[in-house]
Design an enzyme around this catalytic site. Structure first.
Site, PDB file in Angstrom:
ATOM      1  N   ARG A   1       9.518   7.014   1.236  1.00 27.19           N
ATOM      2  CA  ARG A   1       9.215   6.802   2.650  1.00 27.19           C
ATOM      3  C   ARG A   1      10.124   7.707   3.450  1.00 27.19           C
ATOM      4  O   ARG A   1      11.464   7.217   3.784  1.00 27.19           O
ATOM      5  CB  ARG A   1       9.196   5.313   2.946  1.00 27.19           C
TER       6      ARG A   1
ATOM      7  N   TYR B   1       8.992  -2.805  12.281  1.00 26.99           N
ATOM      8  CA  TYR B   1       9.992  -3.697  12.734  1.00 26.99           C
ATOM      9  C   TYR B   1      10.548  -4.300  11.704  1.00 26.99           C
ATOM     10  O   TYR B   1      10.454  -5.433  11.339  1.00 26.99           O
ATOM     11  CB  TYR B   1       9.475  -4.527  13.866  1.00 26.99           C
TER      12      TYR B   1
ATOM     13  N   ASP C   1      -4.585  -3.828   2.365  1.00 26.96           N
ATOM     14  CA  ASP C   1      -3.694  -3.506   1.151  1.00 26.96           C
ATOM     15  C   ASP C   1      -4.122  -3.844  -0.071  1.00 26.96           C
ATOM     16  O   ASP C   1      -3.938  -3.406  -1.375  1.00 26.96           O
ATOM     17  CB  ASP C   1      -2.332  -3.838   1.639  1.00 26.96           C
TER      18      ASP C   1
ATOM     19  N   ASP D   1      -0.185   1.191  -5.190  1.00 27.05           N
ATOM     20  CA  ASP D   1       0.310  -0.024  -5.918  1.00 27.05           C
ATOM     21  C   ASP D   1      -0.450  -0.463  -6.958  1.00 27.05           C
ATOM     22  O   ASP D   1      -0.272  -1.094  -7.767  1.00 27.05           O
ATOM     23  CB  ASP D   1       0.584  -0.997  -4.836  1.00 27.05           C
TER      24      ASP D   1
ATOM     25  N   GLU E   1       5.832  -4.010  -3.835  1.00 26.60           N
ATOM     26  CA  GLU E   1       6.062  -4.881  -4.985  1.00 26.60           C
ATOM     27  C   GLU E   1       5.131  -6.060  -5.022  1.00 26.60           C
ATOM     28  O   GLU E   1       4.677  -6.377  -6.272  1.00 26.60           O
ATOM     29  CB  GLU E   1       7.493  -5.205  -5.028  1.00 26.60           C
TER      30      GLU E   1
END
Length: 367
Positions: free
Chosen positions: A201, A139, A324, A288, A68
């Site tokens: 996912r 994590y 990304d 994205d 997002e």
């Protein structure tokens, strides 16, 4: 707002409900309204300094990752007003996330800090995510973002966008996060246009409820993004028309087909637009970026073909860099490429650095 005038999404003559959903936000305090609000978890991403197994990589470069916030950053870089709403720890990683997302021009004033839960982090290998050797170590269990809820985020700020962008990742983080997404995708008067990227996912859905919940949330949205291969994995669907039949409610459905292009369904009408050829550096963040490009063109009221082409172009920018996030092409550059005729578009080939060179030789003009 940007300088392009009123935000109509999608074409007012073809999609009145969606246009009304956007315009209804004008009832909110005008000073608080932005083009797009994106809600979800962002994490600190550690990218390896060289190829190899996580066990063998000696050092990592720090970045950020979050579906997002990636969309919000790309939209802000493209000249739109964007807000990211999330929750991070009261720690150094949280500071880094807020500062980095904010550096793209995104409004981060509504990000909450959690004194009791940490900011999520993850490590990944340098290879393509689709390869067998790719490793990702998350994590994020018990992260600050997993505590997002109807009560812990400011719903007025979340809804004060012409578009509200959500993904299925958030729904998998906790029961409270799922309740929040159900609230935001519920049919309510005056809600913004709800954009939903399925973003399945599998590792987050440990109870087997993911396919059912993701379909439920998609059916409550106005605009849905899903990959054709993703729909096959999640719901066992074969082909773009099967996806539409399974999710008939959203006014707009975009089925991404990788290097083959994407198909946009508006009602029963389907439009396929091929993707340009791209010299891929890393297939990370392309989904994205596609959503950001499509939303940017939608906010500008561009026709359906150009919305898909802008999605492809923004995805191509992400594919041509290792991380990304990528700097998208300038608006003029993207508009010029999106306006190519079908022959010239079919000859388009984009490689690393193409967004920085508006006169790249790959841009072949029609004779």
């Amino acid at each position: 707002m940007t300088a392009d005038g009123p935000r109509d999404a999608p074409d007012a003559s073809a999609a009145p409900h969606a246009a009304q959903a956007v315009d209804a936000v004008d009832a909110v305090d005008a000073a608080d309204v932005v083009d797009v609000v994106a809600l979800g978890e962002s994490m600190v991403a550690f990218q390896p300094s060289r190829p190899g197994r996580l066990a063998d990589v000696p050092s990592f470069d720090r970045g950020i990752g979050g579906a997002e916030s990636n969309v919000a950053c790309a939209l802000a870089a493209a000249g739109h007003t964007a807000r990211w709403v999330g929750r991070v720890g009261a720690d150094g990683f949280g500071d880094h996330l807020v500062e980095t997302v904010g550096s793209y021009g995104v409004d981060v004033s509504r990000v909450r800090r959690d004194p009791d839960r940490p900011t999520g982090v993850y490590f990944r290998t340098a290879g393509d995510r689709s390869g067998d050797a790719h490793e990702v170590a998350y994590y994020r269990a018990g992260s600050a973002a997993s505590a997002m809820s109807v009560d812990s985020v400011g719903l007025d700020a979340v809804r004060a966008g012409r578009v509200l962008h959500l993904t299925g990742i958030t729904a998998a983080l906790s029961a409270d996060c799922l309740h929040l997404l159900r609230e935001l995708t519920a049919a309510r008067p005056g809600r913004p246009l709800v954009s939903f990227d399925v973003n399945h996912r599998p590792r987050l859905w440990t109870d087997g409820d993911g396919p059912r919940i993701l379909r439920e949330l998609a059916r409550g949205a106005d605009l849905v993004f899903v990959g054709e291969d993703e729909a096959a994995d999640v719901w066992g669907l074969d082909g773009v028309h099967a996806v539409r039949a399974a999710i008939p409610e959203p006014e707009l459905l975009v089925v991404k087909q990788g290097a083959h292009g994407a198909t946009l369904f508006h009602g029963e009408h389907a439009l396929h637009v091929p993707a340009p050829r791209v010299d891929v550096v890393a297939a990370v963040g392309a989904g994205d970026a596609f959503a950001a490009g499509f939303l940017s063109a939608t906010l500008r009221g561009l026709p359906a073909r150009d919305r898909l082409r802008h999605g492809h172009l923004t995805a191509a920018a992400a594919l041509a860099v290792p991380g990304d996030l990528a700097v998208p092409p300038t608006r003029d550059h993207a508009d010029r490429l999106a306006a190519l005729d079908d022959t010239a578009w079919g000859r388009l080939r984009l490689g690393p650095g193409w967004t920085q060179d508006p006169a790249a030789p790959e841009e072949v003009s029609t004779p």
